[in-house]
Design an enzyme around this catalytic site. Structure first.
Site, PDB file in Angstrom:
ATOM      1  N   HIS A   1       4.823  31.532   6.477  1.00 55.57           N
ATOM      2  CA  HIS A   1       5.318  32.072   7.743  1.00 55.57           C
ATOM      3  C   HIS A   1       5.962  33.429   7.507  1.00 55.57           C
ATOM      4  O   HIS A   1       6.327  33.767   6.385  1.00 55.57           O
ATOM      5  CB  HIS A   1       6.323  31.111   8.390  1.00 55.57           C
ATOM      6  CG  HIS A   1       5.660  30.017   9.155  1.00 55.57           C
ATOM      7  ND1 HIS A   1       4.959  30.246  10.301  1.00 55.57           N
ATOM      8  CD2 HIS A   1       5.567  28.690   8.923  1.00 55.57           C
ATOM      9  CE1 HIS A   1       4.477  29.085  10.755  1.00 55.57           C
ATOM     10  NE2 HIS A   1       4.833  28.135   9.925  1.00 55.57           N
TER      11      HIS A   1
ATOM     12  N   LYS B   1      13.196  27.115  21.183  1.00 52.90           N
ATOM     13  CA  LYS B   1      13.152  28.374  21.937  1.00 52.90           C
ATOM     14  C   LYS B   1      12.962  28.110  23.422  1.00 52.90           C
ATOM     15  O   LYS B   1      13.361  28.908  24.269  1.00 52.90           O
ATOM     16  CB  LYS B   1      12.025  29.265  21.406  1.00 52.90           C
ATOM     17  CG  LYS B   1      12.074  30.707  21.922  1.00 52.90           C
ATOM     18  CD  LYS B   1      11.268  31.625  21.034  1.00 52.90           C
ATOM     19  CE  LYS B   1       9.796  31.378  21.184  1.00 52.90           C
ATOM     20  NZ  LYS B   1       9.258  31.903  22.458  1.00 52.90           N
TER      21      LYS B   1
END
Length: 961
Positions: free
Chosen positions: A159, A597
C-alpha cells in the site's frame, strides 16, 4: 543526538524498579545516538552536529514545557536554515527514529527472554495460552483437533504507506543483529569490536539514500515482500510449528498456518497489476522458496555424512540413493549424501522449469523436475524414516524436520496469492462480453433482479460468452488475461498458489455472480448450476470452482447488508451445492479502512461487529445444511483508524463464535517492517496470532454480550457517525483545510507505492483512498480517523457536557437527568470492564490519543492560507479531541494516557522528543514548497527534505500504514 557517553550495560538481573528494567534500552539508545552523532560529525562537520543539537534542545523544551519562547526560537532557527542544512537535520532525526526502533525491538526481545527464564510467560505467548487452556481442562488432544480444522493466515499487502527502501531495511537488520549480540559479549575487546562494526553500519546507513528516485513498481513491491520471507518467515514458521509440537507431544499438528499475499494479484485501483505481474509474482515467490530448499538440501548433505557400513539404512533409503546420478567413488557408502545430491539435481531442474533460473551449486546435472512439492516431501520422509531406524533422532530435528514442515507449508508457491478487483470493473467486462455476444445490449442498465436472472442463465449455459475473432477493449482483454493466467498458475504451482478471488465494493448478489461467470469463461468453474439444482451436492458431476469467490464489504451500508447479500446468494439454485463441492469454504472479507472513512472509528468497529454476528448466524444454518465453513478475512491497516492495534486483543475482541479456528488478516504498510524485520520478533508476532486464535476458539464465551451493552453500543454508534460526518463531510471548507493542514499533497508525490493515492482525479474526500487519508492525519499528529466522533457520541449518550466531573450533576441537570447520567456512565464503565469488544476499542483509542499531539498539529494549521478557516476548523478538531479524551477518562477512570500500557508509554517517552523536530521541519519545508518559484533549482532539495521527513515520522510512529 544525545551527547552523553553510553554507560556500561546492565547485567540484566531481576528488578522491580522500572528505571532499572529500562536501563539497557536507554543504554542502547544512547549508544546508537552517540554513534550516529559521531558519524554526522565526520561526514558533515562540527557545525552541522551543533545545529542538530540546538534543534533537538528547542524541540524538547517546546514538548515538555510548551515553552512559548522555545517555540519562537525554534521558528526563527528553522526559517533561517538553508536547504542543505534543513535536509541534513531531517536526515539526522529520521535516522535516529530508525535506530530508536532497533533499540526498542531489542529491548522487547530482552525483556521477554528474561521473563521466560524466570518461568513467566507474557500475554500473547503460546506458553501462556496453553497454560490457560490447561486450567480450563482443555486437553492436548482437543487443541490438536482444533488445529486440524484451523486456517490462520496473515496476508502481506502493498500500500502507499510502505516508505522504506529495501537497502535501508537490509542495513537496519545488520545493525539490529549487532545490537542483539551486545547482550552476550563479556570482554572489553569484544564490545569495542562490536561498536566498531556498529559504526560501520551506521555510516553505511547515513551514506545510503533514504528515498527512492523513481516511483515504486509492482516488481519492487514483490521483492520487498519477499525479503521478509528470507529474513523471517521461511525459518520462523517451521520453528513456530516445532514449539506447538513440543507443547503437544504425541499429536500430529496439521498445516493450519500459511502465509498469504496480495502483491502482484491486487488490481483494485492499481493499473500496473496485470497478467504479467501476476506471473512475475508467482515466479519470484517460487524462486525464493526453491532456492531456500536447495540451500537446505545442500546443508543436509554436509550434515548427513553417515556411512552405510556403520549405520544400515532402510530399503527405501537405499533405493533413493541408487536412483541418484551421483557416482562419486568417495560417496559410495554414504547413501544420504548420494540421495540428497540427486534430490538437489531434481530441485534444480524444478527451479529452471518454474523460473528459468539456475541453481548455484550443481554436483551433477539437473535431473527430472519434481511434479509437485508432495513428491519432494515423500523423499524427505524416506530420509526421516531411515534416520529414525538407526537411532539418529538428533539429526532429524536439527534441519530435516524444519525443512519438511517448510515444504508442507510453503510448497513450490511460497504463499497463496489473492486476486482482487473492484466490482465495477467486472461489470464493465461482462457488459462488453454480453453485448458482443448479442445476449444483452446494455447490461449496466438492468435492474438487480434482471441481472441475476441473466447471469444465472449464462452460468447454466455450457457455451462461453467470448466470441472468437471479435474485437474487445483493452480493459476486457486485460481482465480476461488475469483469469487465463490463473489457470496456468494453478496447473504449475498447485492448488494453494491461488485460493481466493476478492471482490472489492461488493454491494449486490450480482457482483458475486459476475465473477463466477468470468471464472466459467476460462474453465476455472466447470459444470452448470442447473445440474446442481437437480442432484445432491455430494454426487459426482455438477459444477465446481477452483477459486473461492470472496466478497469484500467496505462501507457502512455494505456491512449492514452483508448477511442479507450472502443469504440471497446462497438461496440461488445450485450455489450452495457448488460451494460444498468446491471445498465447502466461504471467505468473507471485511473492510476496516473505507468503513472508517465513511462513518468514523466507533461506527466502523460496531458495524463490523454486527456484520460478523449476522454472518455467523447465517453460516451456522448453512453449515448445518451444507457443511460450509465461514472464514472471516479482516482487512486491517496499521493505524487504529484503519482497524490497527494489537492483534492479540483484536482477535479476542471478536464476537462469540466468529473465529472458530478460521481467520485471515492483512498486514500493511510500516507494520510489516515493524513486526517482521527482526526474526525473533517476527516469530513472536506469528505466535500471537496462533495463541489468540486458539483462545478465541476454545476459551471464548459462546453467549452474546448482554442486551444492554448491545443497545448502548448501537446508540453510541448512531451519535458517533453523525458527529464524524458532520465534521468531515458537512463542515464548509473542511476539504480545503485537509489539503492544506496535512501533507496529503506531498504524500501523493512521494515514490512510496505503485498505487495512486486517489481513485479519481478529484479533491473529494469520498474519492480519496482510505490509506493516504489516514496516513496524512498521522503525519500531522492529529490521527483524526482513530478517534473522531467518539467524544460527541458519549456526550450525547450521557445527555450533557463531559468535563472532568466523573458524572456529577453540573447544576443544570434535574435530579432525574443526573440519575440517568450516573446510571448510563455506570453502564459504560461496566461495558469497559466486562466486554472485550468495548475494552479493546477503548484501549486502541487510548493509544491513538497518546500518539496524537495537538500542539504539534497547531503548527500545520499555519499552512492554511485562509486563517479564519484554519482557526475555525482546528478549533472544532480540538474540541472533539478534548471531548474524546474526557470521555475516555470518565469511562476508564484513568486520567493519564497509557496508564495501563507502560511499555508503549515508555516507547513514547524515549521516541517522541526526537520525532517532534521532524514535524517542525516538515511544516517549514511544506511552507517553502507551497510558495516556491517555478524553475528554482532549490525546489527539488526542499521536496526531498519533505519526503525524508515523511519517512522519519512514519518510522517514529511505527503504525502509520
Amino acid at each position: 543526538m544525545p551527547r552523553k557517553a553510553a554507560p556500561s550495560r546492565a547485567a540484566g538481573g531481576p528488578s522491580s524498579d522500572a528505571a532499572e528494567k529500562n536501563k539497557p534500552l536507554v543504554d542502547d539508545i544512547r549508544l546508537l545516538g552517540r554513534i550516529l552523532g559521531a558519524v554526522i560529525r565526520d561526514a558533515e562537520g562540527e557545525a552541522a552536529f551543533e545545529l542538530i543539537e540546538r534543534v533537538r534542545q528547542l524541540s524538547v523544551a517546546y514538548r515538555l514545557k510548551r515553552d512559548a519562547q522555545a517555540g519562537r526560537a525554534l521558528d526563527r532557527l528553522l526559517k533561517n536554515l538553508s536547504g542543505d542544512q534543513t535536509v541534513s537535520v531531517i536526515r539526522a532525526f529520521s535516522y535516529f527514529s530508525h535506530l530508536a526502533n532497533i533499540a526498542e525491538d531489542r529491548h522487547h526481545v530482552r525483556r521477554r527472554e528474561h521473563h521466560e527464564r524466570q518461568g513467566h510467560h507474557q500475554e500473547g505467548s503460546l506458553a501462556t495460552s496453553f497454560e490457560r487452556l490447561a486450567r480450563a481442562d482443555i486437553r492436548a488432544a482437543d487443541i490438536a483437533k482444533a488445529l486440524q480444522h484451523a486456517y490462520i493466515s496473515p496476508v502481506l499487502t502493498a500500500h502507499p504507506t510502505e516508505v522504506q527502501r529495501k537497502s535501508i531495511l537490509d542495513a537496519e537488520r545488520a545493525i539490529a543483529e549487532l545490537v542483539g549480540e551486545r547482550d552476550q559479549l563479556r570482554t572489553a575487546r569484544d564490545l569495542l569490536d562490536n561498536e566498531a562494526a556498529l559504526r560501520a553500519r551506521v555510516t553505511q546507513l547515513w551514506q545510503t539514500r533514504m528515498l527512492r528516485t523513481a516511483k515504486l513498481t509492482v516488481a519492487d513491491e514483490i521483492e520487498n515482500a519477499l525479503s521478509y520471507y528470507r529474513s523471517t518467515f521461511l525459518r520462523q514458521i517451521p520453528r513456530l510449528y516445532r514449539e506447538i509440537e513440543d507443547a503437544l507431544p504425541g499429536h500430529e499438528i496439521a498445516n493450519f498456518f500459511r502465509m498469504g499475499n496480495w502483491i502482484g494479484g491486487d488490481r483494485d485501483g492499481n493499473p500496473f497489476v496485470t497478467a504479467d505481474t501476476l506471473k512475475m509474482a508467482l515466479a519470484s515467490q517460487s524462486e525464493t522458496v526453491l532456492r531456500y530448499y536447495l540451500n537446505e538440501l545442500h546443508e543436509l548433505g554436509a550434515e548427513l555424512s553417515i556411512s552405510a557400513t556403520l549405520s544400515p539404512v532402510t530399503a527405501q533409503m537405499r533405493a533413493l540413493a541408487e536412483a541418484s546420478p551421483d557416482e562419486n567413488p568417495h560417496r559410495l557408502d554414504e547413501p544420504y549424501r548420494r540421495a540428497l545430491i540427486g534430490m538437489y539435481a531434481r530441485l534444480a531442474a524444478t527451479l529452471h522449469e518454474f523460473t528459468g533460473t539456475e541453481a548455484l551449486r550443481q554436483a551433477v546435472a539437473p535431473q527430472r523436475p519434481y511434479a509437485s512439492a508432495e513428491e519432494l516431501l515423500t523423499e524427505l520422509r524416506v530420509i526421516e524414516a531411515s534416520l529414525l531406524s538407526h537411532h539418529a533422532h538428533a539429526l532429524v530435528g536439527l534441519r530435516l524436520r524444519p525443512l519438511m514442515r517448510a515444504v508442507q507449508v510453503f510448497g513450490f508457491h511460497l504463499a497463496t496469492v489473492d486476486l482482487r478487483q473492484n466490482s465495477d470493473k467486472h461489470e464493465m467486462v461482462l457488459a462488453e462480453l454480453l453485448k458482443v455476444a448479442q445476449v444483452e445490449a446494455d447490461y449496466s442498465a438492468l435492474s438487480e433482479d434482471s441481472r441475476r436472472t441473466l447471469l444465472m442463465a449464462q452460468l447454466n449455459d455450457a457455451r462461453p460468452l467470448k466470441v472468437r475473432a471479435a474485437e474487445y477493449s483493452e480493459h476486457t482483454l486485460g481482465e480476461l488475461a488475469i483469469f487465463e493466467t490463473a489457470v496456468l498458475i494453478l496447473k504449475r504451482y498447485g492448488r494453494n498458489a491461488l485460493r481466493h478471488y476478492i471482490i472489492s465494493h461488493t454491494e449486490t448478489v450480482s457482483d458475486l455472480l459476475e465473477v463466477l461467470l468470468l471464472l466459467k469463461e476460462v474453465g476455472l468453474l466447470r459444470g452448470t448450476l442447473e445440474h446442481d439444482a437437480e442432484v445432491h451436492e455430494s454426487s459426482p458431476g455438477g459444477a465446481v470452482t477452483d477459486l473461492i469467490v470472496s466478497p469484500l464489504f467496505e462501507t457502512i451500508g455494505d456491512l449492514q447488508r452483508s448477511a442479507e447479500i450472502m443469504g440471497e446468494f446462497y438461496a440461488l439454485p445450485g450455489i450452495a451445492a457448488l460451494m460444498k463441492r468446491s471445498g465447502a469454504e466461504q471467505d468473507v472479507m471485511l473492510g476496516y479502512s473505507d468503513s472508517n472513512k465513511d462513518g468514523g472509528m466507533f461506527t466502523s468497529n460496531w458495524e463490523l461487529y454486527r456484520a460478523e454476528i449476522a454472518l455467523v448466524d447465517l453460516f451456522s444454518t448453512l453449515g448445518k445444511e451444507h457443511g460450509i465453513t465461514l472464514r472471516l478475512f479482516h482487512g486491517r491497516g496499521g493505524t487504529v483508524g484503519r482497524g490497527g492495534g494489537p492483534s492479540y486483543q483484536a482477535i479476542l475482541a471478536q464476537p462469540p463464535g466468529t473465529v472458530q479456528g478460521q481467520i485471515r488478516l492483512t498486514e500493511q504498510g510500516e507494520v510489516i517492517a515493524s513486526k517482521y524485520s527482526h526474526p525473533e520478533i517476527g516469530r513472536r508476532n506469528l505466535e500471537t496470532l496462533v495463541a489468540a486464535t486458539l483462545e478465541a476458539t476454545l476459551l471464548h464465551p459462546t453467549k452474546s454480550a448482554p442486551k444492554g451493552f448491545l443497545e448502548a453500543a448501537q446508540e453510541i454508534s448512531v451519535a458517533s457517525m453523525k458527529a464524524f460526518r458532520k465534521l468531515v463531510y458537512e463542515t464548509p471548507g473542511f476539504t480545503d483545510y485537509f489539503f492544506s493542514a496535512t501533507p496529503i499533497r506531498e504524500i501523493a508525490e512521494l515514490n512510496i507505492g505503485s498505487r495512486p493515492a486517489s481513485r479519481k482525479a478529484t479533491r473529494a474526500i469520498e474519492d480519496l483512498r482510505a490509506i493516504p487519508w489516514s496516513f496524512s492525519w498521522g503525519q500531522c499528529r492529529v490521527a483524526l480517523p482513530g478517534w473522531c466522533g467518539f467524544g460527541s457520541a458519549i456526550e450525547t449518550f450521557l445527555g450533557g457536557p463531559l468535563g472532568n466531573d466523573s458524572g456529577k450533576n453540573s447544576g443544570k441537570e434535574s435530579g432525574k437527568d443526573a440519575a440517568q447520567r450516573k446510571e448510563r456512565l455506570a453502564l459504560l464503565q461496566k461495558m469497559h470492564k466486562q466486554w472485550p469488544f468495548f475494552r479493546t476499542l477503548l484501549s486502541n483509542l487510548d493509544m491513538v490519543l497518546a500518539k496524537s499531539d495537538l500542539g504539534i498539529a497547531a503548527r500545520y494549521v499555519e499552512l492554511v492560507e485562509d486563517k479564519k478557516l484554519g482557526k475555525r476548523i482546528f478549533g472544532l478538531i480540538q474540541a472533539e479531541w478534548q471531548r474524546t479524551s474526557d470521555a475516555l477518562s470518565l469511562i476508564t477512570g484513568e486520567t493519564q494516557r497509557l496508564a495501563s500500557n507502560p511499555s508503549l508509554a515508555r516507547s513514547i517517552e524515549h521516541r517522541f522528543p526526537y520525532l517532534d523536530p521532524l514535524n517542525h521541519l516538515q511544516v517549514e519545508l511544506m511552507r517553502r514548497y507551497r510558495h516556491r518559484v517555478e524553475g528554482d533549482p532549490g525546489n527539488a532539495r526542499v521536496q526531498r527534505g519533505i519526503h525524508i521527513s515523511i519517512n522519519g515520522v512514519a518510522a517514529g510512529l511505527r503504525n502509520t500504514g
